[in-house]
Motif scaffolding. Structure first.
Motif, PDB file in Angstrom:
ATOM      1  N   UNK A  30     -14.662  40.500  33.572  1.00 18.44           N
ATOM      2  CA  UNK A  30     -13.843  39.540  34.304  1.00 18.44           C
ATOM      3  C   UNK A  30     -14.720  38.498  34.990  1.00 18.44           C
ATOM      4  N   UNK A  31     -15.873  38.962  35.523  1.00 19.94           N
ATOM      5  CA  UNK A  31     -16.779  37.994  36.164  1.00 19.94           C
ATOM      6  C   UNK A  31     -17.254  36.962  35.143  1.00 19.94           C
ATOM      7  N   UNK A  32     -17.514  37.448  33.933  1.00 15.73           N
ATOM      8  CA  UNK A  32     -17.933  36.507  32.886  1.00 15.73           C
ATOM      9  C   UNK A  32     -16.815  35.518  32.569  1.00 15.73           C
TER      10      UNK A  32
ATOM     11  N   UNK B 218      -5.838  41.371  26.820  1.00  9.28           N
ATOM     12  CA  UNK B 218      -7.053  40.706  26.366  1.00  9.28           C
ATOM     13  C   UNK B 218      -7.678  39.879  27.486  1.00  9.28           C
ATOM     14  N   UNK B 219      -6.865  39.349  28.381  1.00  6.71           N
ATOM     15  CA  UNK B 219      -7.417  38.595  29.504  1.00  6.71           C
ATOM     16  C   UNK B 219      -8.270  39.504  30.383  1.00  6.71           C
ATOM     17  N   UNK B 220      -7.911  40.778  30.467  1.00  4.83           N
ATOM     18  CA  UNK B 220      -8.653  41.725  31.293  1.00  4.83           C
ATOM     19  C   UNK B 220      -9.872  42.275  30.571  1.00  4.83           C
ATOM     20  N   UNK B 221      -9.767  42.482  29.280  1.00  9.51           N
ATOM     21  CA  UNK B 221     -10.831  43.176  28.541  1.00  9.51           C
ATOM     22  C   UNK B 221     -11.571  42.290  27.552  1.00  9.51           C
ATOM     23  N   UNK B 222     -11.058  41.077  27.298  1.00  9.88           N
ATOM     24  CA  UNK B 222     -11.637  40.255  26.228  1.00  9.88           C
ATOM     25  C   UNK B 222     -13.091  39.914  26.456  1.00  9.88           C
ATOM     26  N   UNK B 223     -13.460  39.601  27.707  1.00 11.80           N
ATOM     27  CA  UNK B 223     -14.848  39.242  27.968  1.00 11.80           C
ATOM     28  C   UNK B 223     -15.795  40.375  27.652  1.00 11.80           C
ATOM     29  N   UNK B 224     -15.448  41.582  28.082  1.00 11.49           N
ATOM     30  CA  UNK B 224     -16.301  42.739  27.819  1.00 11.49           C
ATOM     31  C   UNK B 224     -16.407  43.002  26.327  1.00 11.49           C
ATOM     32  N   UNK B 225     -15.290  42.869  25.613  1.00 12.45           N
ATOM     33  CA  UNK B 225     -15.311  43.126  24.179  1.00 12.45           C
ATOM     34  C   UNK B 225     -16.156  42.093  23.441  1.00 12.45           C
ATOM     35  N   UNK B 226     -16.070  40.837  23.837  1.00 11.03           N
ATOM     36  CA  UNK B 226     -16.854  39.800  23.167  1.00 11.03           C
ATOM     37  C   UNK B 226     -18.354  39.994  23.409  1.00 11.03           C
ATOM     38  N   UNK B 227     -18.698  40.371  24.655  1.00 14.13           N
ATOM     39  CA  UNK B 227     -20.107  40.605  24.959  1.00 14.13           C
ATOM     40  C   UNK B 227     -20.667  41.744  24.112  1.00 14.13           C
ATOM     41  N   UNK B 228     -19.805  42.763  23.800  1.00 15.73           N
ATOM     42  CA  UNK B 228     -20.259  43.886  22.988  1.00 15.73           C
ATOM     43  C   UNK B 228     -20.205  43.578  21.496  1.00 15.73           C
TER      44      UNK B 228
ATOM     45  N   UNK C  94      -7.145  27.421  33.812  1.00 14.52           N
ATOM     46  CA  UNK C  94      -7.510  28.663  33.109  1.00 14.52           C
ATOM     47  C   UNK C  94      -7.976  29.721  34.119  1.00 14.52           C
ATOM     48  N   UNK C  95      -8.825  29.327  35.067  1.00 20.49           N
ATOM     49  CA  UNK C  95      -9.299  30.280  36.075  1.00 20.49           C
ATOM     50  C   UNK C  95      -8.152  30.738  36.970  1.00 20.49           C
ATOM     51  N   UNK C  96      -7.263  29.794  37.343  1.00 16.27           N
ATOM     52  CA  UNK C  96      -6.127  30.174  38.198  1.00 16.27           C
ATOM     53  C   UNK C  96      -5.203  31.151  37.473  1.00 16.27           C
ATOM     54  N   UNK C  97      -4.987  30.928  36.159  1.00 16.25           N
ATOM     55  CA  UNK C  97      -4.128  31.843  35.395  1.00 16.25           C
ATOM     56  C   UNK C  97      -4.739  33.239  35.345  1.00 16.25           C
ATOM     57  N   UNK C  98      -6.074  33.296  35.167  1.00 20.62           N
ATOM     58  CA  UNK C  98      -6.732  34.602  35.130  1.00 20.62           C
ATOM     59  C   UNK C  98      -6.628  35.307  36.486  1.00 20.62           C
ATOM     60  N   UNK C  99      -6.825  34.558  37.568  1.00 25.91           N
ATOM     61  CA  UNK C  99      -6.728  35.157  38.911  1.00 25.91           C
ATOM     62  C   UNK C  99      -5.303  35.616  39.182  1.00 25.91           C
ATOM     63  N   UNK C 100      -4.295  34.810  38.791  1.00 22.42           N
ATOM     64  CA  UNK C 100      -2.901  35.219  38.979  1.00 22.42           C
ATOM     65  C   UNK C 100      -2.594  36.469  38.175  1.00 22.42           C
ATOM     66  N   UNK C 101      -3.130  36.545  36.944  1.00 18.91           N
ATOM     67  CA  UNK C 101      -2.898  37.739  36.127  1.00 18.91           C
ATOM     68  C   UNK C 101      -3.533  38.966  36.776  1.00 18.91           C
ATOM     69  N   UNK C 102      -4.763  38.805  37.327  1.00 20.52           N
ATOM     70  CA  UNK C 102      -5.411  39.910  38.019  1.00 20.52           C
ATOM     71  C   UNK C 102      -4.598  40.345  39.234  1.00 20.52           C
ATOM     72  N   UNK C 103      -4.057  39.378  39.980  1.00 21.90           N
ATOM     73  CA  UNK C 103      -3.252  39.719  41.156  1.00 21.90           C
ATOM     74  C   UNK C 103      -2.003  40.514  40.748  1.00 21.90           C
ATOM     75  N   UNK C 104      -1.309  40.052  39.667  1.00 24.79           N
ATOM     76  CA  UNK C 104      -0.110  40.746  39.214  1.00 24.79           C
ATOM     77  C   UNK C 104      -0.440  42.144  38.682  1.00 24.79           C
ATOM     78  N   UNK C 105      -1.551  42.258  37.961  1.00 22.35           N
ATOM     79  CA  UNK C 105      -1.953  43.561  37.410  1.00 22.35           C
ATOM     80  C   UNK C 105      -2.295  44.544  38.527  1.00 22.35           C
TER      81      UNK C 105
END
Length: 827
Positions: A591-593, A668-678, A634-645
């Motif tokens: 998520x930080x990425x 995918x918004x929650x896990x996509x960054x980790x999966x792409x890095x791997x 894009x960043x606001x949508x990710x933060x809103x999704x994290x808040x709702x989750x």
């Protein structure tokens, strides 16, 4: 003269011929009707004898039914004790369990005194192993291969009686009454086997057949012989064929009489069969037709001889008078009547009841016309009142206690039936008295057991209730245990009133769902609901309903229980929230990425915009500002999704239409960054448009994020050259469901873990990663949305299959899932 003499001679010969003709005609006129009447009388006598034989067979079958009922009552009481034993064993009350064991062994000890036919009592566990035996010297053994165990394990209810079998701890053959045992959750906990000795039951039956060619027996509904008054050892288990009409009548719980040759002896017999109430047993009685009708050939010969004698008497009467003929006919008739009376009295003497025929006046005064059997005379006052009722209505009956020097004194039941009625108000009444002491004692035992059950249920931590579901799907409560008062605080009388139980559900109409589900054909229903207590509190409860009988008119009887799961559901909610936050923690790097990337792009675009402004390139600066706005959204949508989750879903919110594509996008918004890095490739095949299912968006995102994160951990540990991919594919499934398959190339799951995949604290990760609750919580979330989830190993790796109910066809037009407030609480 010669001519005259010749003429006179001819007239004389003509007169003699005419006289002989007249005599023959007279004889024929008398003999032919007499012959026909005699044949009709004999036919009638044969019919009456047959009717008496059928009555005797029917009475004997009824007596056999009482014997069978006593045997089943003993087994039923043993089953009640076995259930009590099992409850004490589960609760750890060893003292009560030992007391129950003593009671069961006391029942078996009464077999030596002839008061019971039970050979032993056995309790077997859910795997078929014997956990208790009435004979402590018998070593444990298994009954898992017995048909009666398999039937009980598959859900058979009641107390069916098994086919004969060879005992494993005894040399004598047995048959058994078997009852299913269940734990408090309604799961199969084993069986109780009340083994019955065919030899002891047959000994009782043998006392009911004074004639060697008469037979009484007990059969199963399948026709197998369980007990017989004669030769039971060699005939045990023999299939006794019954006419199709008899089988149809027995299925309706009735009785049937017929005449056919005995399968064993080949003798002609009058037979009666009667269904034994609440069992799968048939009472069978056969009266020897040859013995019953042995007088008929003699009587027919005597009648025909009497007709011949009558004809001769007519001829003699014409010659010598009519007196001798009438006397002879009266003597023959008296002999026939005496013989018929003797046969009837002999039949009645063998019945286990006292029969009597009374001539009753209009005021109830009775004169005895006939009596048979050894029953005592009923009380005069009670008999007089019942006779008046029988004259008025046709039937009457009453029970009375007979005087006796022994205790307890026997209880007798007297039934009266009006045969005829005269103009003066009197008439003939036939009646019989029978001993019902054993029946009343059994009823008292059943009532005591019922009261004990009520007291037990009152102290139970759950509420037990029973409902009758009408053909229109509407249920009516017929019983509720008093533990409802302790659970809710409402007075029992208010809850027990019509509609009282449904009224405390929140909302009240929620209680009807189970009735409609069971009416639609399901045998079981269970759902989490809420109950409003007297003090205003709302309790989370689990309501479970099970059909115990479906009636021919379309209605059904169901039993259920209500369990307080408030603390359990609160713990579940805390566990789900903890797992959700733990997932966010595990995905924090990715998520930080995801946040760092748009922030870096914003910083770069801002520098470029500042440079363009210095060079007076306004158009270039505006492009960079538009790009900054896009990255900000894009960043606001990710933060809103994290808040709702993180906030989760309202546990009481009803399921809503959820597009699978939106749930996958959120995961995918929650896990996509980790999966792409791997270096993991994610393949989505959801269809266009993607399916819409009923559920909760955040809950479904949590399930998918957990599955994706678990697959990512496995794939990240693979060698660099190994393929790394995760696929998500959706397709329609049967019965109005959509199937979503999540597969990976990680090589699959260990067999031991796969079998326990959805149990709490089962994990393949190290002790420093995960709690082992993720998949267990996923399973609970999917089930709460009305779906199911399963795991298996495929050719490349693990496959998780989720089935969720389809949303209604009109739902996509008004999807509320896109609004965060639709899934969250009140903040």
């Amino acid at each position: 003269m010669g001519l005259r003499a010749g003429l006179l001679g001819k007239d004389s010969r003509s007169g003699n011929g005419a006289t002989r003709t007249v005599l023959v005609v007279l004889v024929l006129l008398v003999a032919l009707p007499a012959w026909l009447v005699a044949e009709a009388v004999i036919d009638r006598a044969e019919k009456l004898s047959a009717q008496d034989a059928y009555l005797r067979a029917g009475a004997a079958a009824a007596a056999v039914g009482h014997v069978a009922s006593h045997v089943v009552d003993d087994a039923s009481f043993a089953a009640v004790l076995a259930r009590r034993w099992m409850a004490h064993r589960l609760s750890g009350d060893d003292s009560a369990r030992r007391e129950t064991e003593q009671m069961m062994r006391a029942i078996i000890s009464e077999a030596a005194a002839g008061r019971t036919t039970l050979a032993n009592i056995i309790i077997a566990g859910p795997a078929g192993e014997t956990v208790w035996h009435s004979d402590p010297e018998i070593r444990p053994f298994s009954v898992a291969d017995r048909p009666y165990f398999m039937e009980a394990a598959s859900g058979q209810q009641g107390l069916p009686v098994s086919a004969p079998f060879a005992g494993r701890a005894t040399t004598q053959p047995l048959f058994a009454a078997v009852a299913r045992l269940e734990d408090e959750a309604g799961r199969f906990a084993g069986i109780v086997i009340a083994s019955i000795s065919p030899r002891d039951v047959s000994a009782r039956l043998a006392q009911m057949t004074p004639r060697s060619n008469d037979v009484v027996a007990i059969l199963r509904q399948e026709g197998e012989l369980l007990a017989r008054s004669h030769d039971v050892a060699s005939l045990l288990g023999l299939i006794i064929p019954l006419p199709a009409e008899a089988v149809a009548s027995l299925r309706r719980g009735g009785s049937f009489t017929f005449r056919q040759a005995n399968q064993v002896s080949g003798r002609d017999q009058f037979m009666a069969v009667q269904a034994v109430d609440d069992t799968n047993l048939i009472a069978f009685a056969a009266v020897d037709a040859e013995a019953e009708m042995e007088a008929m050939p003699m009587l027919r010969g005597a009648a025909r001889a009497a007709v011949l004698a009558l004809s001769a008497g007519v001829l003699l009467a014409l010659l010598f008078g009519r007196v001798a003929r009438r006397n002879m006919a009266l003597a023959d008739m008296a002999a026939v009547l005496r013989q018929g009376r003797e046969q009837v009295e002999r039949l009645h003497a063998g019945l286990p009841v006292g029969l009597f025929l009374l001539d009753v006046t209009a005021d109830g005064t009775a004169r005895l016309l006939y009596r048979a059997g050894g029953a005592q005379d009923p009380p005069e006052d009670a008999l007089r009142a019942a006779l008046l009722e029988a004259l008025a209505t046709g039937t009457a009956g009453f029970e009375w206690v007979a005087p006796s020097a022994f205790a307890p004194r026997p209880t007798l039941a007297t039934s009266l039936h009006r045969l005829s009625i005269r103009a003066d108000g009197g008439g003939e009444v036939v009646g019989y008295s029978r001993d019902v002491t054993a029946e009343r004692e059994a009823a008292a035992q059943v009532e005591a057991a019922r009261r004990e059950l009520d007291r037990t249920l009152e102290a139970a931590p759950i509420v037990v209730f029973r409902v009758t579901i009408a053909p229109n799907g509407r249920g009516t409560k017929t019983y509720v245990s008093r533990s409802i008062e302790r659970l809710t605080g409402w007075p029992y009388d208010r809850i027990n009133a019509p509609g009282g139980l449904r009224a405390i559900f929140d909302p009240p109409q929620a209680g009807y769902t189970g009735d409609r589900t069971l009416f639609a054909g399901a045998d079981e229903w269970s759902k989490d609901l809420r109950i409003r207590c007297a003090d205003g509190r709302l309790l989370a409860v689990k309501v479970t309903l099970t059909v115990i009988a479906r009636l021919p008119d379309g209605s059904a009887d169901a039993v259920g229980y209500i369990a307080d799961v408030t603390a359990e559901r609160a713990a579940d909610a805390r566990a789900i929230a903890a797992a959700r936050l733990a997932s966010l923690g595990e995905m924090s790097a990715g998520l930080a990425h995801e946040l760092k990337q748009p922030l870096q792009a914003i910083a770069l675009a801002a520098n470029n915009a500042r440079t363009a402004m210095r060079r007076d390139r306004v158009d270039v600066a505006e492009q960079r500002l538009d790009r900054i706005a896009g990255y900000t959204q894009r960043a606001a949508a990710l933060i809103e999704h994290l808040r709702r989750f993180a906030r989760g879903v309202d546990e009481h919110a009803p399921p809503q239409p959820v597009p699978l594509a939106e749930a996958v996008e959120g995961a995918m918004a929650l896990t996509g960054g980790t999966l792409r890095e791997a270096g993991i490739e994610v393949r989505c095949t959801l269809g266009d448009p993607s399916p819409v299912v009923m559920g909760h968006l955040v809950a479904l995102e949590q399930v998918l994020a957990n599955l994706l994160a678990n697959a990512g951990d496995v794939l990240a540990a693979l060698p660099p050259e190994a393929p790394r991919w995760i696929s998500l594919a959706a397709k329609p499934a049967a019965d109005g469901f959509t199937e979503l398959r999540v597969a990976d190339s990680g090589g699959g799951l260990p067999g031991l873990v796969l079998d326990r995949m959805f149990e709490p604290f089962v994990t393949t990760k190290g002790p420093d990663r995960g709690t082992g609750l993720g998949l267990s919580i996923c399973h609970g979330l999917v089930v709460a949305m009305g779906g199911r989830i399963a795991a298996e190993n495929g050719p490349d790796g693990a496959i998780f299959t989720i089935h969720l109910p389809d949303a209604p066809a009109a739902a996509p037009a008004d999807l509320p899932a896109s609004s965060p407030a639709a899934e969250g609480g009140n903040g």
